[in-house]
Design an enzyme around this catalytic site. Structure first.
Site, PDB file in Angstrom:
ATOM      1  N   GLU A   1       0.829  -1.228   0.000  1.00 14.43           N
ATOM      2  CA  GLU A   1       0.000   0.000   0.000  1.00 14.43           C
ATOM      3  C   GLU A   1       0.855   1.266   0.000  1.00 14.43           C
ATOM      4  O   GLU A   1       0.673   2.153   0.845  1.00 14.43           O
ATOM      5  CB  GLU A   1      -0.962  -0.011   1.196  1.00 14.43           C
TER       6      GLU A   1
ATOM      7  N   GLU B   1      -5.452  -8.306  -0.643  1.00 13.68           N
ATOM      8  CA  GLU B   1      -6.159  -8.057   0.626  1.00 13.68           C
ATOM      9  C   GLU B   1      -7.617  -7.795   0.301  1.00 13.68           C
ATOM     10  O   GLU B   1      -7.937  -6.827  -0.397  1.00 13.68           O
ATOM     11  CB  GLU B   1      -5.579  -6.850   1.375  1.00 13.68           C
TER      12      GLU B   1
HETATM   13  O1  AHR Z   1      -5.158  -6.122   6.792  1.00 11.74           O
HETATM   14  C1  AHR Z   1      -5.074  -5.010   7.626  1.00 11.74           C
HETATM   15  C2  AHR Z   1      -4.360  -3.828   6.964  1.00 11.74           C
HETATM   16  O2  AHR Z   1      -5.152  -3.330   5.929  1.00 11.74           O
HETATM   17  C3  AHR Z   1      -3.049  -4.130   6.302  1.00 11.74           C
HETATM   18  O3  AHR Z   1      -1.983  -4.098   7.179  1.00 11.74           O
HETATM   19  C4  AHR Z   1      -2.922  -3.022   5.307  1.00 11.74           C
HETATM   20  O4  AHR Z   1      -2.177  -3.387   4.177  1.00 11.74           O
HETATM   21  C5  AHR Z   1      -4.346  -2.655   4.984  1.00 11.74           C
HETATM   22  O5  AHR Z   1      -4.563  -1.290   5.077  1.00 11.74           O
END
Ligand code: AHR
Length: 503
Positions: free
Chosen positions: A172, A291
């Site tokens: 990210e 994610e």
């Molecule tokens: O999964 C939780 C968080 O969400 C992770 O650390 C991050 O990459 C995202 O913002």
């Protein structure tokens, strides 16, 4: 209400990459500590890994697990997690305002992956660190003995390279919250140099460059364009993230969110094609949706720790969303979207796997159990392998925040040629009406229903807990039948269904 679907054996989308059923484990809250690792637990193995959790993970047949972050990775020194455990430093984790004892590092995680029959997908720190850390970590993980890093790995107990193929180039990096956040230009240049260097070590690596953290990001989708303009020739996937929430308690809108997900995937696929054309390139870059999940139930309770008002606790309860029945429908919808976009989404990770926004929950020293969302993920992972069918769907719909005429029936179909089966995953988004679904099966051999699993509940907010672990669980469906070349099944209001036929 009635809906019709046509499934033809010749009309397919793509071969689904099994790795679309991956998961994610971050050094965050209790994902690792008292999640997968708890040396004092009665089921712990010689490495301190919980046997009860490992079994629930094994059952999911997860092809790969992303590690060790997440936001955590952007200030992580991987060297802290190697060598004798009693000499490892406790470090402050700047992403989550906690501390980490480093009792689990790359060796312990790799051993756990072997135990649960999965592969590693590793993320490198491109926040507080850069190219040098990336090449050193890669050589430590995959390099031959007879060189500095390979020999150090051997000294730490592992002579053979771990041979990890999947590498995420940071996490990210478009997010202002990220340690070492960068502009698309800064990140694109760095990611390309890191990718080039990693490829100089091993051309066969699969490299994942950071796309957007969310489609609401102000830099989206220019971020993807600019980052890909720098990296197109040196990476294989661009990563996307998205979390789903129902803060307004509006189920109709909540269940329309996968329309937004679909547009997000479509936009990034177009951006990939734009850059591909601009570069006059023949090679393809795909999407790694590394994610995704529902995340909002725990937001309020997490504030104290995240705001730094609780010191630097080790393995506190953080991001411990307790999922309800409504979230079963959402996860079913998300997975249906990935199946339908299997032409471009080749990797994906449910975020996360244990305790932290996870399908599996544990009590320290106590039990491990399945959250509600475990089940749609389980069914997709076990039965969603094969070729995605291009279904023609005719369903009544409704207008919602994230799409117009959102179908009450959301369905995907997967043909598994080796097993001679076709599996349908269907969600009824209607809150009060059953829908009679008729699927016309064309080009398949004579079919019979071999399994039918249904999830319904009178209460959308029903959850599973340690004391009541089976409150929300699938049950065997009745009434799905094939007549000639027509499959018919009734979908109750707000239901998730998995129907498998031999064909
Ligand atoms: O999964 C939780 C968080 O969400 C992770 O650390 C991050 O990459 C995202 O913002």
């Amino acid at each position: 209400m009635r809906a019709t679907v046509t499934a033809h054996s010749d009309y397919t989308i793509a071969r689904i990459d099994d790795r679309v059923y991956g998961a994610f484990l971050e050094h965050l809250g209790r994902a690792i500590y008292t999640g997968i690792y708890e040396p004092d637990h009665p089921t712990a193995d010689g490495d301190g890994m919980r046997g009860d959790v490992a079994q629930l993970v094994r059952d999911l047949r997860i092809p790969m697990v992303r590690y060790p972050g997440g936001n955590f990775v952007s200030a992580y020194n991987w060297e802290d997690g190697i060598g004798p455990r009693d000499q490892r430093p406790t470090r402050l984790d700047l992403a989550w305002h906690t501390s980490d004892s480093n009792q689990v590092g790359i060796h312990e995680f790799a051993a756990w992956c072997d135990t649960v029959n999965t592969q590693m997908m590793l993320a490198i720190n491109l926040g507080s660190r850069g190219l040098d850390e990336a090449r050193n970590f890669l050589e430590y993980v995959n390099g031959p003995t007879g060189s500095y890093w390979g020999d150090l790995r051997k000294k730490n107990g592992r002579a053979d390279p771990f041979d990890v193929k999947l590498w995420c180039l940071g996490n990210e990096m478009d997010g202002p919250w990220q340690v070492g956040h960068k502009t698309a230009y800064e990140y694109g240049r760095l990611a390309n140099e890191v990718a080039k260097t990693m490829r100089a070590f091993d051309k066969s690596l699969e490299l994942i460059v950071c796309g957007s953290s969310h489609s609401n990001m102000p830099t989206y989708p220019d971020w993807e364009r600019e980052v890909l303009e720098h990296t197109y020739d040196s990476v294989d996937h661009i990563s996307l993230h998205m979390y789903f929430a129902n803060r307004e308690k509006n189920t109709a809108n909540y269940l329309s969110l996968n329309e937004k997900l679909d547009r997000y995937i479509g936009t990034v696929a177009s951006t990939i094609n734009f850059v591909k054309s601009k570069k006059r390139s023949k090679r393809d870059v795909y999407i790694s949706f590394d994610e995704w999940n529902v995340w909002y139930h725990s937001n309020k309770q997490d504030r104290a720790i995240l705001d730094g008002n609780s010191g630097w606790p080790h393995a506190p309860r953080l991001l411990e969303d307790i999922y309800n029945f409504e979230d079963v429908l959402q996860v079913g919808l998300i997975l249906n979207t990935f199946i339908r976009r299997s032409d471009v989404v080749k990797l994906a990770c449910i975020a996360q796997l244990v305790n932290v926004i996870a399908p599996i929950m544990t009590d320290p020293k106590g039990q491990a159990w399945r959250q509600t969302i475990y089940y749609p993920y389980y069914f997709a992972s076990i039965y969603g392998r094969g070729t995605a069918l291009q279904l023609a769907v005719n369903t009544p719909g409704y207008d919602a925040e994230h799409g117009d005429n959102v179908g009450y029936v959301d369905i995907s179909g997967v043909r598994n040629e080796e097993e001679g089966t076709v599996t349908f995953f269907a969600v009824n988004r209607h809150g009060s009406d059953s829908i009679d679904l008729e699927v016309s099966l064309e080009g398949f051999a004579a079919a019979t229903v071999i399994d039918h699993q249904v999830m319904t509940h009178a209460n959308l907010e029903a959850v599973n807990t340690a004391a009541d672990q089976h409150n929300v669980a699938p049950r065997q469906g009745a009434g799905a039948r094939v007549d000639g070349s027509s499959l018919s099944v009734r979908l109750p209001p707000y239901s998730y269904q998995m129907i498998r036929i031999k064909a």
